[in-house]
Design a protein around this motif. Structure first.
Motif, short mmCIF file in Angstrom:
data_model
loop_
_atom_site.label_atom_id
_atom_site.label_comp_id
_atom_site.label_asym_id
_atom_site.label_seq_id
_atom_site.Cartn_x
_atom_site.Cartn_y
_atom_site.Cartn_z
N UNK A 197 0.82 -1.21 0.00
CA UNK A 197 0.00 0.00 0.00
C UNK A 197 0.85 1.26 0.00
N UNK A 198 1.99 1.22 0.68
CA UNK A 198 2.83 2.40 0.77
C UNK A 198 4.23 2.18 0.24
N UNK A 199 4.42 1.17 -0.61
CA UNK A 199 5.76 0.88 -1.13
C UNK A 199 5.71 0.50 -2.60
N UNK A 203 9.59 3.52 -0.02
CA UNK A 203 8.35 3.71 0.72
C UNK A 203 7.86 5.15 0.55
N UNK A 204 6.58 5.31 0.29
CA UNK A 204 6.00 6.65 0.17
C UNK A 204 5.84 7.26 1.56
N UNK A 264 6.25 11.01 1.87
CA UNK A 264 6.10 12.45 1.72
C UNK A 264 5.91 12.82 0.27
N UNK A 265 5.86 14.11 -0.02
CA UNK A 265 5.61 14.55 -1.40
C UNK A 265 6.68 14.13 -2.40
N UNK A 266 7.94 14.02 -1.94
CA UNK A 266 9.00 13.60 -2.85
C UNK A 266 8.84 12.17 -3.32
N UNK A 267 8.72 11.25 -2.38
CA UNK A 267 8.55 9.84 -2.77
C UNK A 267 7.18 9.60 -3.40
#
Length: 256
Positions: free
Chosen positions: A18-20, A73-74, A76-79
């Protein structure tokens, strides 16, 4: 080791969790030689909230296919922006940066590779290099829950894989240093990457049992070349820049 700034072509952007996600990148020319534990600085384009590159460890390096993989892994805005890259997009990177894990001159025969969360990323490349040298690694991974344990199948192709989760949803319940493997078997060297509290606990275990230990520190590394001084770590021999002098250090040099 010489550093390169390259426009790489995105082969694929694979949803892992979900976040990677995992970026596969390539180049028309042979990619620069890299070592496990080294990292790259990835340029984030098209975001008015991100001004600095993002330091990402090299997850895997396929020399035959001329492919480098980044497991991200997400957070923040950068990732988040990097997660939107698509096949055939261009990704500007600077690599290889830092100093990686050292095992070839350490007489390592029974290594234990310990990772937590997305900190497991550089351990796949390390395990692959060990396997190529005739050394079978053992992996021990930890996460809050099962979904935090990423790409376990790839690691199991290289060696035995053990796991802990804080909620007991996979493997043994608890932290990596609670795993029964540490009491049942002996290892001659430990390599670790993940949250600092986890690595400090692993380093404590290694010191208590007289085992050499290397850790990859996860600091904010804005420039990647030791110029901005935002990743300074105090060691027994003075202050060092993690991006230039690390990110991998033997734990006997750290003030842990």
């Amino acid at each position: 080791m010489k550093k390169y700034q390259l426009d790489l072509c995105v082969r694929d952007n694979i949803h892992i969790a979900e976040d990677a996600f995992m970026l596969e990148v390539t180049h028309s020319e042979p990619l620069p030689e890299s070592e496990p534990g080294q990292f790259a600085e990835l340029l984030v384009e098209g975001s008015n909230k991100t001004f600095l590159r993002r330091p990402i460890s090299i997850h895997d390096y396929d020399r035959d296919g001329n492919i480098i993989r980044f497991l991200i892994r997400r957070v923040g805005p950068g990732t988040e922006k990097l997660s939107e890259l698509k096949s055939s997009d261009t990704l500007n990177v600077i690599l290889p940066l830092g100093n990686g894990f050292v095992f070839r001159n350490q007489s390592v025969q029974r290594p234990l590779l310990v990772g937590g969360g997305v900190g497991i990323a550089p351990l796949l490349f390390l395990g692959r290099e060990m396997k190529a040298c005739g050394i079978e690694p053992t992996f021990l991974f930890g996460g809050r829950e099962k979904c935090n344990l990423l790409r376990m199948g790839e690691y199991s192709n290289l060696g035995r894989v053990f796991a802990t989760t804080e909620d007991g949803s996979f493997g043994q319940k608890g932290f990596v240093t609670d795993h029964s493997l540490l009491e049942e078997e002996q290892f001659d060297y430990i390599f670790s990457c993940g949250p600092t509290p986890m690595m400090k606990a692993v380093a404590g275990f290694a010191s208590e049992h007289g085992i050499g230990c290397q850790v990859s520190l996860e600091h904010r590394m804005a420039c990647g070349i030791g110029a901005c001084l935002c990743c300074v770590e105090e060691t027994k021999s003075g202050n060092v820049c993690v991006c230039k002098d690390g990110p991998v250090f033997t734990t006997d040099k750290l003030l842990w």
